[in-house]
Write an enzyme that holds these catalytic residues in place. Structure first.
Site, PDB file in Angstrom:
ATOM      1  N   ASP A   1       5.497  -4.791  12.306  1.00 18.26           N
ATOM      2  CA  ASP A   1       6.465  -5.031  11.233  1.00 18.26           C
ATOM      3  C   ASP A   1       7.882  -4.681  11.685  1.00 18.26           C
ATOM      4  O   ASP A   1       8.846  -5.346  11.298  1.00 18.26           O
ATOM      5  CB  ASP A   1       6.098  -4.213   9.998  1.00 18.26           C
ATOM      6  CG  ASP A   1       4.736  -4.583   9.433  1.00 18.26           C
ATOM      7  OD1 ASP A   1       4.379  -5.772   9.487  1.00 18.26           O
ATOM      8  OD2 ASP A   1       4.036  -3.675   8.948  1.00 18.26           O
TER       9      ASP A   1
ATOM     10  N   ALA B   1       6.310   6.428  10.005  1.00 19.45           N
ATOM     11  CA  ALA B   1       7.758   6.640   9.964  1.00 19.45           C
ATOM     12  C   ALA B   1       8.573   5.472  10.495  1.00 19.45           C
ATOM     13  O   ALA B   1       9.789   5.441  10.355  1.00 19.45           O
ATOM     14  CB  ALA B   1       8.115   7.905  10.754  1.00 19.45           C
TER      15      ALA B   1
ATOM     16  N   GLY C   1       4.538  -6.199  25.790  1.00 16.09           N
ATOM     17  CA  GLY C   1       5.654  -6.780  25.056  1.00 16.09           C
ATOM     18  C   GLY C   1       5.241  -8.012  24.292  1.00 16.09           C
ATOM     19  O   GLY C   1       4.104  -8.119  23.826  1.00 16.09           O
TER      20      GLY C   1
ATOM     21  N   SER D   1       2.124   6.795  17.195  1.00 12.97           N
ATOM     22  CA  SER D   1       1.470   6.035  16.135  1.00 12.97           C
ATOM     23  C   SER D   1       1.851   4.568  16.269  1.00 12.97           C
ATOM     24  O   SER D   1       3.022   4.241  16.493  1.00 12.97           O
ATOM     25  CB  SER D   1       1.882   6.542  14.757  1.00 12.97           C
ATOM     26  OG  SER D   1       1.426   5.673  13.731  1.00 12.97           O
TER      27      SER D   1
ATOM     28  N   ALA E   1       0.842  -1.199   0.000  1.00 13.62           N
ATOM     29  CA  ALA E   1       0.000   0.000   0.000  1.00 13.62           C
ATOM     30  C   ALA E   1       0.870   1.239   0.000  1.00 13.62           C
ATOM     31  O   ALA E   1       1.949   1.252   0.592  1.00 13.62           O
ATOM     32  CB  ALA E   1      -0.920   0.007   1.223  1.00 13.62           C
TER      33      ALA E   1
ATOM     34  N   ILE F   1       7.308  -4.888   3.165  1.00 13.18           N
ATOM     35  CA  ILE F   1       7.967  -3.617   2.881  1.00 13.18           C
ATOM     36  C   ILE F   1       8.413  -2.951   4.176  1.00 13.18           C
ATOM     37  O   ILE F   1       9.554  -2.489   4.302  1.00 13.18           O
ATOM     38  CB  ILE F   1       7.024  -2.688   2.093  1.00 13.18           C
ATOM     39  CG1 ILE F   1       6.910  -3.154   0.648  1.00 13.18           C
ATOM     40  CG2 ILE F   1       7.506  -1.234   2.132  1.00 13.18           C
ATOM     41  CD1 ILE F   1       5.891  -2.389  -0.161  1.00 13.18           C
ATOM     42  N   ASN F   2       7.517  -2.890   5.160  1.00 11.82           N
ATOM     43  CA  ASN F   2       7.879  -2.276   6.434  1.00 11.82           C
ATOM     44  C   ASN F   2       8.979  -3.057   7.144  1.00 11.82           C
ATOM     45  O   ASN F   2       9.819  -2.475   7.831  1.00 11.82           O
ATOM     46  CB  ASN F   2       6.646  -2.159   7.334  1.00 11.82           C
ATOM     47  CG  ASN F   2       5.703  -1.065   6.884  1.00 11.82           C
ATOM     48  OD1 ASN F   2       6.100  -0.128   6.195  1.00 11.82           O
ATOM     49  ND2 ASN F   2       4.442  -1.188   7.254  1.00 11.82           N
TER      50      ASN F   2
ATOM     51  N   SER G   1      -3.550   3.577   1.557  1.00 15.06           N
ATOM     52  CA  SER G   1      -4.136   3.567   2.894  1.00 15.06           C
ATOM     53  C   SER G   1      -3.956   4.942   3.513  1.00 15.06           C
ATOM     54  O   SER G   1      -3.085   5.720   3.108  1.00 15.06           O
ATOM     55  CB  SER G   1      -3.502   2.493   3.772  1.00 15.06           C
ATOM     56  OG  SER G   1      -2.168   2.846   4.099  1.00 15.06           O
TER      57      SER G   1
END
Length: 315
Positions: free
Chosen positions: A259, A296, A232, A253, A12, A42-43, A92
């Protein structure tokens, strides 16, 4: 270090912004948007790069969104393996309500796949994997991709000498949890997914450890990880159970925290570190990720600082 290949079939183009307050029926004036490449694998590759490591990132991309996403990944210095798909790569949106400190996340569906396209991407993944390397299969599956793709990939990758790390959800996760077909080496899930699979609330760390170890003993995976949010993560193997406590940090966030865990954890294993060390590095990565804005992910200095405050202890 062992080779790491990440796989993202439903990526996305992520947009993140903020408003003073989310309210209905009015125009909401947003802060300038941040745009990042997104999707599980990707992340994971982005997190590995931010931590000073390297991976290869196989991504299914299509349309203008796909072109933009590829440009962003290359600009981040990530080695990209593009698998072309029809249709438009999805986007997204995450919006932070500054007054309440809450985040709203809107995920559009990806383009549907045909059976032939699934066959082609499976071959591309197997061809790209390197013997003795690690392959991370992370994120949701696109419409049209059947849940048995992941077990089938795990079997073929094991035959090639690869170790698999799987972090998925929905029907694919349920199929894996029933031990139908070849198992991944590492299976990660969050608290809600674990509760759903267990059919009850796993209220404590020992509950999660019992559940994870039970899955291992049923042949679901060699190692199972359950993320418990602020508490955790719990990790279980056939003979061991560990917990690493999350750091007490301000939350901006939660996008990409899981990921980032997978990226930091996998990088540690690829570097030859023991599983106890990999677990606390993964939890430190997730803790650092929630400190950043929008999509980020993490800052390397934050992760390195937090490793020592995310100790691993036996359960």
């Amino acid at each position: 270090m062992r080779d790491i290949l990440t796989v993202t079939l439903n990526p996305a183009l992520d947009f993140a912004t903020a408003v003073d307050q989310v309210v209905p029926a009015v125009k909401l004036r947003c802060a300038p948007a941040r745009m990042d490449p997104g999707g599980g694998g990707i992340n994971v590759s982005r997190a590995i790069a931010l931590l000073g490591g390297a991976s290869r990132c196989l991504v299914a991309l299509g349309g203008r969104n796909g072109e933009t996403l590829a440009e962003l990944l290359r600009a981040a210095g990530i080695e990209l393996l593009v698998h072309r798909t029809p249709g438009e790569t999805r986007s997204s949106l995450s919006v932070r309500d500054e007054k309440r400190g809450e985040q709203y996340r809107f995920m559009l569906p990806g383009p549907p796949w045909s059976p032939l396209e699934v066959i082609e991407v499976e071959k591309a993944i197997i061809d790209a994997a390197r013997p003795e390397g690690m392959v991370v299969i992370s994120g949701t599956m696109p419409p049209g991709v059947l849940p048995d793709l992941i077990p089938d990939l795990c079997g073929k990758l094991r035959a090639k000498g690869c170790e698999t790390v799987v972090d998925t959800s929905g029907p694919a996760l349920h199929l894996i949890a029933r031990a139908r077909g070849p198992a991944p080496d590492v299976l990660r899930m969050n608290q809600e997914e674990a509760d759903d699979l267990a059919g009850r609330r796993l209220a404590s760390l020992p509950d999660s450890a019992d559940f994870a170890q039970g899955l291992v003993r049923q042949g679901v995976a060699r190692m199972v990880i359950v993320a418990r949010g602020p508490e955790g993560s719990v990790l279980a193997t056939e003979g061991s159970r560990f917990h690493s406590r999350a750091a007490d940090v301000p939350v901006r966030s939660k996008v990409g925290a899981g990921d980032t865990f997978v990226g930091s954890f996998t990088l540690a294993l690829a570097q030859g570190l023991p599983v106890e060390e990999a677990l606390k590095r993964g939890v430190a990565g997730a803790s650092a990720a929630v400190m950043t804005e929008g999509t980020a992910l993490c800052r390397r200095e934050d992760v390195e600082r937090l490793i020592e405050v995310c100790p691993t202890t036996p359960i």
